[in-house]
Design a protein around this motif. Structure first.
Motif, PDB file in Angstrom:
ATOM      1  N   VAL A 235       1.243  -0.911  -0.267  1.00 13.01           N
ATOM      2  CA  VAL A 235      -0.003  -0.137   0.031  1.00 13.01           C
ATOM      3  C   VAL A 235       0.838   1.229  -0.066  1.00 13.01           C
ATOM      4  O   VAL A 235       1.017   2.196  -0.448  1.00 13.01           O
ATOM      5  N   GLU A 236       1.768   1.450   0.904  1.00 16.57           N
ATOM      6  CA  GLU A 236       2.908   2.358   0.690  1.00 16.57           C
ATOM      7  C   GLU A 236       3.471   2.463  -0.134  1.00 16.57           C
ATOM      8  O   GLU A 236       4.113   3.712  -0.773  1.00 16.57           O
ATOM      9  N   LEU A 237       3.818   1.197  -0.336  1.00 22.90           N
ATOM     10  CA  LEU A 237       5.181   1.516  -1.853  1.00 22.90           C
ATOM     11  C   LEU A 237       4.690   2.047  -3.662  1.00 22.90           C
ATOM     12  O   LEU A 237       4.843   2.568  -4.269  1.00 22.90           O
ATOM     13  N   THR A 238       3.251   1.351  -3.158  1.00 23.47           N
ATOM     14  CA  THR A 238       1.997   2.048  -4.845  1.00 23.47           C
ATOM     15  C   THR A 238       1.394   2.793  -4.976  1.00 23.47           C
ATOM     16  O   THR A 238       0.141   3.246  -5.563  1.00 23.47           O
ATOM     17  N   ALA A 239       0.733   3.472  -3.215  1.00 20.34           N
ATOM     18  CA  ALA A 239      -0.148   4.667  -3.431  1.00 20.34           C
ATOM     19  C   ALA A 239      -1.191   4.131  -3.770  1.00 20.34           C
ATOM     20  O   ALA A 239      -2.635   4.876  -4.213  1.00 20.34           O
ATOM     21  N   ALA A 240      -1.628   2.899  -4.015  1.00 19.73           N
ATOM     22  CA  ALA A 240      -3.242   2.480  -3.876  1.00 19.73           C
ATOM     23  C   ALA A 240      -3.587   1.612  -2.454  1.00 19.73           C
ATOM     24  O   ALA A 240      -2.444   1.933  -1.608  1.00 19.73           O
ATOM     25  N   SER A 241      -4.956   1.804  -2.802  1.00 23.51           N
ATOM     26  CA  SER A 241      -5.718   1.204  -1.744  1.00 23.51           C
ATOM     27  C   SER A 241      -4.869  -0.286  -0.835  1.00 23.51           C
ATOM     28  O   SER A 241      -5.230  -0.869  -1.891  1.00 23.51           O
ATOM     29  N   GLU A 242      -5.734  -0.573   0.036  1.00 29.09           N
ATOM     30  CA  GLU A 242      -5.506  -2.270   0.496  1.00 29.09           C
ATOM     31  C   GLU A 242      -6.214  -2.925  -0.511  1.00 29.09           C
ATOM     32  O   GLU A 242      -6.278  -3.876  -0.542  1.00 29.09           O
ATOM     33  N   SER A 243      -7.890  -2.460  -0.889  1.00 30.33           N
ATOM     34  CA  SER A 243      -8.703  -3.304  -1.824  1.00 30.33           C
ATOM     35  C   SER A 243      -8.068  -3.500  -3.002  1.00 30.33           C
ATOM     36  O   SER A 243      -7.818  -4.259  -3.366  1.00 30.33           O
ATOM     37  N   THR A 244      -7.359  -2.239  -3.579  1.00 30.98           N
ATOM     38  CA  THR A 244      -6.621  -2.768  -4.643  1.00 30.98           C
ATOM     39  C   THR A 244      -5.580  -3.490  -4.720  1.00 30.98           C
ATOM     40  O   THR A 244      -5.344  -4.523  -5.823  1.00 30.98           O
ATOM     41  N   ILE A 245      -4.886  -3.603  -3.659  1.00 29.76           N
ATOM     42  CA  ILE A 245      -3.279  -4.784  -3.350  1.00 29.76           C
ATOM     43  C   ILE A 245      -4.204  -6.086  -3.643  1.00 29.76           C
ATOM     44  O   ILE A 245      -3.632  -7.259  -3.893  1.00 29.76           O
ATOM     45  N   ARG A 246      -4.677  -5.961  -2.877  1.00 28.72           N
ATOM     46  CA  ARG A 246      -5.774  -7.178  -2.501  1.00 28.72           C
ATOM     47  C   ARG A 246      -6.398  -7.925  -3.955  1.00 28.72           C
ATOM     48  O   ARG A 246      -5.627  -9.224  -4.076  1.00 28.72           O
ATOM     49  N   ARG A 247      -6.619  -7.273  -4.502  1.00 25.89           N
ATOM     50  CA  ARG A 247      -7.049  -8.092  -6.144  1.00 25.89           C
ATOM     51  C   ARG A 247      -6.004  -7.961  -7.142  1.00 25.89           C
ATOM     52  O   ARG A 247      -6.223  -9.404  -7.341  1.00 25.89           O
ATOM     53  N   ASP A 248      -5.049  -6.773  -6.769  1.00 23.44           N
ATOM     54  CA  ASP A 248      -3.722  -7.315  -7.542  1.00 23.44           C
ATOM     55  C   ASP A 248      -2.915  -8.866  -7.003  1.00 23.44           C
ATOM     56  O   ASP A 248      -3.428  -9.889  -7.646  1.00 23.44           O
ATOM     57  N   LEU A 249      -2.892  -8.751  -5.825  1.00 21.39           N
ATOM     58  CA  LEU A 249      -2.561 -10.418  -5.483  1.00 21.39           C
ATOM     59  C   LEU A 249      -3.483 -11.412  -5.713  1.00 21.39           C
ATOM     60  O   LEU A 249      -3.337 -12.350  -6.019  1.00 21.39           O
ATOM     61  N   THR A 250      -4.688 -11.089  -5.513  1.00 24.09           N
ATOM     62  CA  THR A 250      -5.345 -12.417  -6.515  1.00 24.09           C
ATOM     63  C   THR A 250      -5.425 -12.402  -7.738  1.00 24.09           C
ATOM     64  O   THR A 250      -5.215 -14.450  -8.270  1.00 24.09           O
ATOM     65  N   GLU A 251      -5.089 -11.069  -8.277  1.00 21.91           N
ATOM     66  CA  GLU A 251      -4.990 -11.824  -9.317  1.00 21.91           C
ATOM     67  C   GLU A 251      -3.506 -12.541 -10.366  1.00 21.91           C
ATOM     68  O   GLU A 251      -3.542 -13.681 -10.822  1.00 21.91           O
TER      69      GLU A 251
END
Lengths: 250, 250
Positions: free
Chosen positions: B26-42
């Motif tokens: 979240v810190e490194l990408t300046a995206a939200s937790e939700s977005t990171i979770r989605r990235d990881l799922t994908e």
DNA sequence: CTGCTTATGAATGATTATGATTGATTTTGA
DNA sequence: TCAAAATCAATCATAATCATTCATAAGCAG
């Protein structure tokens, strides 16, 4: 700024960085978003880049690896459907050519119990073929890192060592007048020759390929059966006039 | 930040560390937790990582086929030493044959700036060759899954398409009377023919191979130079009587 | 110059990605 | 074991992006 200048600028930027945003391009070129989108669409059709949401990225080399490439993951369900049907046509002991396509790769798990011999020019098929214990031969030839295919005269010539019961080919374009097409003439040559050396030839495709025409002609529609996951009715009639088609919907 | 950029960053981080936390991303990408979770799922669906509670980790490697991984890891330092020396013999623009050996594979990173063309029958070399952007050809032939080599008459025949400035070969046995040997006659045939088609031929080995004799004879010691990481003195004298040898100790 | 073709930018409705919220689940520590 | 905190997945609203269409300007050929 001329269209060709914009294209060159976009490609040069992608030499320096992995990806670029549409907004950046708008600023750098003083063109509109619409124009940049059109540029990217065109460059993608030429396979010089990949469009991504919000911009574009370099085309990733197709290194064979256990994970699924983005290309392979696209329309995976449809591909598996088509691949399963295609594999059902294979008889025990058949000798097969599987080209380097992402749909033909999906056939491999379905071939395990058929005691087949497979020849392929697809590097991304290696792991699956080995894993499923399938007797396999590679064509040899130039390693084309963008597509993970083996191409060139050496690849085509090595096919002369073999005769196939069946060939299974992927294509990038299916058109009633222009036939089956793919972007790279060298990959087209491998596909064409494999088809010629086969008793039966099957093109595997998803319907997004219908109506598309790529640069290199493989052969006319009449030269291969077609297995596809769907088509509009009028397209279906047109294809049926020229070749055997199987629409696999589940 | 584009989605593809985030994905690349995540995968790059996982090259450096075994696992990473969602908070870090979240810190490194300046995206939200939700977005990171989605990235990881994908990325997990693409089998590029494993999700763990609170983050993600590299995929635990499949247990590699023992014979291959043991072979590659054994005497790795010595192999790299020998490989680096061997690569120093390569001139810009050379055409090379690299056989399917683990020591020849170690040459690849050292070839990057030499604008060489490589022909190989080693499937395990593919990733490194592509990664280093080296113009490469595969011989084709039967996929021998145990060793990751392409063998058989098709492999040997495809060598006729090429002439090499230099061949680099691995062996399993080096013996003053019995010559260079390897277990598989088909791999021996590929090695022999590649050597014959080369202006210069180099066998790369670690000293554990000295004194050993395997089943299939490649050629006599006189037919190839030898690059090795060490030898007893009396063995050295014996080899020097028959061929050119370079002992690489650092 | 005129007519035709092509490229461009703007507008609009469709689609996708994002962040916030909430209830469910897992982990942690006493 | 249990309660609290942390994390997760699902859902929703909304912003961003996309593809298509249209009007018009620019470029080209006769």
């Amino acid at each position: 700024m001329l269209t060709t200048e914009r294209h060159q600028l976009i490609l040069n930027l992608l030499k320096e960085k992995q990806s670029i945003k549409i907004q950046e391009l708008v600023e750098l070129t003083a063109a509109s978003e619409s124009t940049i989108r059109r540029d990217l669409t065109e460059l993608e059709e030429l396979q010089k880049l990949e469009r991504v949401f919000g911009g574009a990225s370099r085309i990733a080399p197709n290194v064979p690896e256990p994970s699924l490439s983005d290309k392979a993951a696209k329309n995976l369900k449809e591909k598996q459907l088509v691949a399963r049907y295609a594999a059902s046509l294979v008889k025990t002991g058949d000798s097969l050519f599987l080209d380097a396509g992402t749909t033909t790769a999906q056939m491999i798990p379905f071939l395990t119990d058929k005691d087949v011999t497979v020849v392929t020019n697809g590097l991304s098929h290696l792991e699956a073929l080995i894993e499923h214990g399938i007797t396999s031969y590679l064509t040899g030839g130039f390693i084309k890192s963008r597509t993970g295919a083996l191409v060139g005269p050496q690849a085509t010539q090595s096919l002369e060592n073999y005769r196939f019961d069946k060939s299974f080919l992927g294509v990038n374009g299916i058109h009633p007048v222009h036939g089956f097409t793919t972007p790279d003439p060298e990959e087209a040559a491998v596909k064409r020759r494999a088809g010629e050396l086969s008793r039966s030839c099957y093109v595997l495709a998803d319907q997004s390929k219908y109506g598309k025409v790529s640069f290199a002609h493989i052969f006319d529609l009449s030269r291969s059966a077609l297995i596809i996951d769907g088509l509009p009715d009028e397209a279906l009639e047109e294809i049926e006039r020229q070749t055997t088609i199987k629409v696999v919907t589940q």
